[in-house]
Design an enzyme around this catalytic site. Sequence first.
Site, mmCIF file in Angstrom:
data_model
loop_
_atom_site.group_PDB
_atom_site.id
_atom_site.type_symbol
_atom_site.label_atom_id
_atom_site.label_comp_id
_atom_site.label_asym_id
_atom_site.label_seq_id
_atom_site.Cartn_x
_atom_site.Cartn_y
_atom_site.Cartn_z
ATOM 1 N N THR A 1 -4.494 -42.164 140.121
ATOM 2 C CA THR A 1 -4.996 -43.523 139.879
ATOM 3 C C THR A 1 -5.180 -43.685 138.370
ATOM 4 O O THR A 1 -6.297 -43.665 137.871
ATOM 5 C CB THR A 1 -6.345 -43.759 140.596
ATOM 6 O OG1 THR A 1 -7.250 -42.690 140.276
ATOM 7 C CG2 THR A 1 -6.171 -43.825 142.092
ATOM 8 N N THR B 1 -9.366 -40.483 143.078
ATOM 9 C CA THR B 1 -10.562 -41.143 142.552
ATOM 10 C C THR B 1 -10.303 -42.649 142.513
ATOM 11 O O THR B 1 -9.374 -43.094 141.831
ATOM 12 C CB THR B 1 -10.858 -40.624 141.132
ATOM 13 O OG1 THR B 1 -11.017 -39.206 141.211
ATOM 14 C CG2 THR B 1 -12.131 -41.242 140.569
ATOM 15 N N LYS C 1 -7.590 -29.552 126.822
ATOM 16 C CA LYS C 1 -8.571 -28.466 126.835
ATOM 17 C C LYS C 1 -7.804 -27.166 127.029
ATOM 18 O O LYS C 1 -6.626 -27.194 127.417
ATOM 19 C CB LYS C 1 -9.611 -28.674 127.939
ATOM 20 C CG LYS C 1 -9.083 -28.519 129.349
ATOM 21 C CD LYS C 1 -10.250 -28.588 130.328
ATOM 22 C CE LYS C 1 -9.855 -28.154 131.700
ATOM 23 N NZ LYS C 1 -10.945 -28.238 132.651
ATOM 24 N N ASN D 1 -18.418 -37.742 137.166
ATOM 25 C CA ASN D 1 -17.621 -37.740 135.939
ATOM 26 C C ASN D 1 -18.296 -38.549 134.833
ATOM 27 O O ASN D 1 -18.210 -38.192 133.659
ATOM 28 C CB ASN D 1 -16.207 -38.252 136.217
ATOM 29 C CG ASN D 1 -15.302 -37.128 136.733
ATOM 30 O OD1 ASN D 1 -15.733 -35.989 136.828
ATOM 31 N ND2 ASN D 1 -14.068 -37.450 137.057
ATOM 32 N N CYS E 1 -8.883 -37.499 133.688
ATOM 33 C CA CYS E 1 -9.995 -37.954 134.542
ATOM 34 C C CYS E 1 -11.111 -38.654 133.788
ATOM 35 O O CYS E 1 -11.307 -39.855 133.955
ATOM 36 C CB CYS E 1 -10.554 -36.776 135.322
ATOM 37 S SG CYS E 1 -9.365 -36.118 136.508
ATOM 38 N N LEU F 1 -12.274 -30.721 141.338
ATOM 39 C CA LEU F 1 -11.707 -29.569 140.630
ATOM 40 C C LEU F 1 -11.501 -29.852 139.145
ATOM 41 O O LEU F 1 -11.241 -30.981 138.736
ATOM 42 C CB LEU F 1 -10.399 -29.111 141.271
ATOM 43 C CG LEU F 1 -9.151 -29.986 141.209
ATOM 44 C CD1 LEU F 1 -8.440 -29.874 139.865
ATOM 45 C CD2 LEU F 1 -8.197 -29.565 142.306
HETATM 46 C C1 UDX Z 1 -13.169 -33.188 134.981
HETATM 47 C C2 UDX Z 1 -14.396 -32.808 135.832
HETATM 48 O O1 UDX Z 1 -15.064 -31.692 135.240
HETATM 49 C C3 UDX Z 1 -13.955 -32.467 137.243
HETATM 50 O O2 UDX Z 1 -15.093 -32.185 138.054
HETATM 51 C C4 UDX Z 1 -13.200 -33.643 137.813
HETATM 52 O O3 UDX Z 1 -12.716 -33.341 139.102
HETATM 53 C C5 UDX Z 1 -12.027 -34.022 136.919
HETATM 54 O O4 UDX Z 1 -12.481 -34.261 135.593
HETATM 55 P P1 UDX Z 1 -11.226 -31.815 133.767
HETATM 56 O O5 UDX Z 1 -10.714 -33.150 133.315
HETATM 57 O O6 UDX Z 1 -10.262 -30.817 134.324
HETATM 58 O O7 UDX Z 1 -12.350 -32.027 134.904
HETATM 59 O O8 UDX Z 1 -11.929 -31.132 132.509
HETATM 60 P P2 UDX Z 1 -13.399 -30.752 132.029
HETATM 61 O O9 UDX Z 1 -13.546 -29.294 132.043
HETATM 62 O O10 UDX Z 1 -14.436 -31.560 132.709
HETATM 63 O O11 UDX Z 1 -13.313 -31.206 130.502
HETATM 64 C C6 UDX Z 1 -13.096 -32.569 130.160
HETATM 65 C C7 UDX Z 1 -13.020 -32.746 128.669
HETATM 66 O O12 UDX Z 1 -14.312 -32.596 128.095
HETATM 67 C C8 UDX Z 1 -12.117 -31.770 127.925
HETATM 68 O O13 UDX Z 1 -11.362 -32.509 126.959
HETATM 69 C C9 UDX Z 1 -13.061 -30.811 127.255
HETATM 70 O O14 UDX Z 1 -12.533 -30.265 126.077
HETATM 71 C C10 UDX Z 1 -14.243 -31.726 126.965
HETATM 72 N N1 UDX Z 1 -15.542 -31.027 126.855
HETATM 73 C C11 UDX Z 1 -16.041 -30.336 127.925
HETATM 74 C C12 UDX Z 1 -16.269 -31.108 125.679
HETATM 75 O O15 UDX Z 1 -15.845 -31.745 124.711
HETATM 76 N N2 UDX Z 1 -17.480 -30.471 125.608
HETATM 77 C C13 UDX Z 1 -18.001 -29.775 126.641
HETATM 78 O O16 UDX Z 1 -19.104 -29.232 126.495
HETATM 79 C C14 UDX Z 1 -17.255 -29.707 127.842
#
Ligand code: UDX
Length: 437
Positions: free
Chosen positions: A85, A121, A327, A212, A264, A150
């Site tokens: 989405t 989502t 990330k 989120n 996301c 996840l």
């Molecule tokens: C996220 C949610 O965590 C997950 O539960 C949902 O299902 C999908 O979206 P994801 O997008 O895989 O997961 O990554 P996540 O680990 O949450 O990190 C998101 C972003 O935040 C990354 O760009 C990461 O670098 C950043 N981040 C994360 C920070 O800048 N600081 C932090 O302390 C943690």
Amino acid sequence: MRISVVGLGYLGAVHAASMASLGHDVVGVDVDAAKVESLRLGKSPFYEPGFDDLLAELQDSGRLTVSTDLASVAGCDVHFVCVGTPQSAGSLAADLRYVDTAFTEVVGHLAPGDVVVGKSTVPVGTAARLAEVVEAGAPGATLVWNPEFLREGHAVDDTLHPDRIVYGVPRGPAGERAVQVLDAVYAAPLADGTPRIVADYPTAELVKVAANSFLATKISFINAMAELCEVAGGDVTQLADAIGHDARIGRQFLNAGLGFGGGCLPKDIRAFMARADELGAGEAVAFLGEVDRINNRRRERMVELAAEVLGGAVRGARVALLGAAFKPDSDDVRDSPALDVAVRLSDAGADVIVADPQAVEPARSRAPQLTYTRDVDEALAGAELVLLLTEWREYRELDPVAVGEVVARRQVLDGRNALDRAAWEAAGWTYRSLGRA
Ligand code: UDX
């Protein structure tokens, strides 16, 4: 159980394989023939730690089959819809066309008693609308909304050992039966003690966007503190450690730096604002606009800092950018802060070279104008400035003494507060970062 999974992206492919590893017979369907072929050969179409091993384990089991033909979902008892989405072009709202198409097509293959499970989502209210589509097209089938939490980079583990399982179900016997069916699907994680919350459709849909939004807010909160530290002369990493010791706050997701990206968090908070506006409750989540702005300001600040360190002259300067993925442990470059900074610096005339261990090809297809390498040494050779943008372990563990030998100038910007500052300074580097004086 016989399970179908429609949509084999990061979510669907891992869900399909994980369900097969739990002992179910799974058929996965996607319109992308290359993706399906890759999975058929037991190769992940994207980089996700542990996923190739899981596919290899399943290769001979016969429990996971994949197809581009949606008709192959017929005969399954439970059908998961895992399509994307994305953000709509030209608005903040989610683009529901893939979800709508998937449901319209799946409904044509359902039998009475089947359970259709939405995992994508979606804006709150979507499940109620799709329940009518299911009811009209497949009497006797039931819709459940079962959001997925996840994280990329941990997708297999998060799917097999989730923090919690949420079902959004209709009231009455159909809903009760659907709960039993899903309990059978998730028998293994439930037996491990995973908390299970049974709710109505809107609550289940909101749980996902609320989670989120909270995570995005937490990251932007610490990045707002980083802005304060920059002007007041503080250190945001110490600040995060100190407030994180309060169990009510917690240290996780308080890593200040370039902020959040990916497929996301950014689009989910925007879609949430758009949906809240439609419902007349825009004010309730207007703060998410600020969360988004704080997040974007970090990218601008990173570019400003690069210009400052280069004495104002970005144009023509050789800049090594470490990281393109949004990330570490992912090859996903959707809304990647790292790639955004790379494009901005290149637009400003810098001679940029972008290194990433896994995301070079996805990045190249999004930003073909940049120069890429998988080889970090190639990126570092002759650099006048090094920017750490994605904290891959191999970048966090670079030896500042050895790197100092190959660059043209020992200047590093740590966009993720991930390097050992003292070690880099001891090796003669000028170290700057976001949120630390
Ligand atoms: C996220 C949610 O965590 C997950 O539960 C949902 O299902 C999908 O979206 P994801 O997008 O895989 O997961 O990554 P996540 O680990 O949450 O990190 C998101 C972003 O935040 C990354 O760009 C990461 O670098 C950043 N981040 C994360 C920070 O800048 N600081 C932090 O302390 C943690």
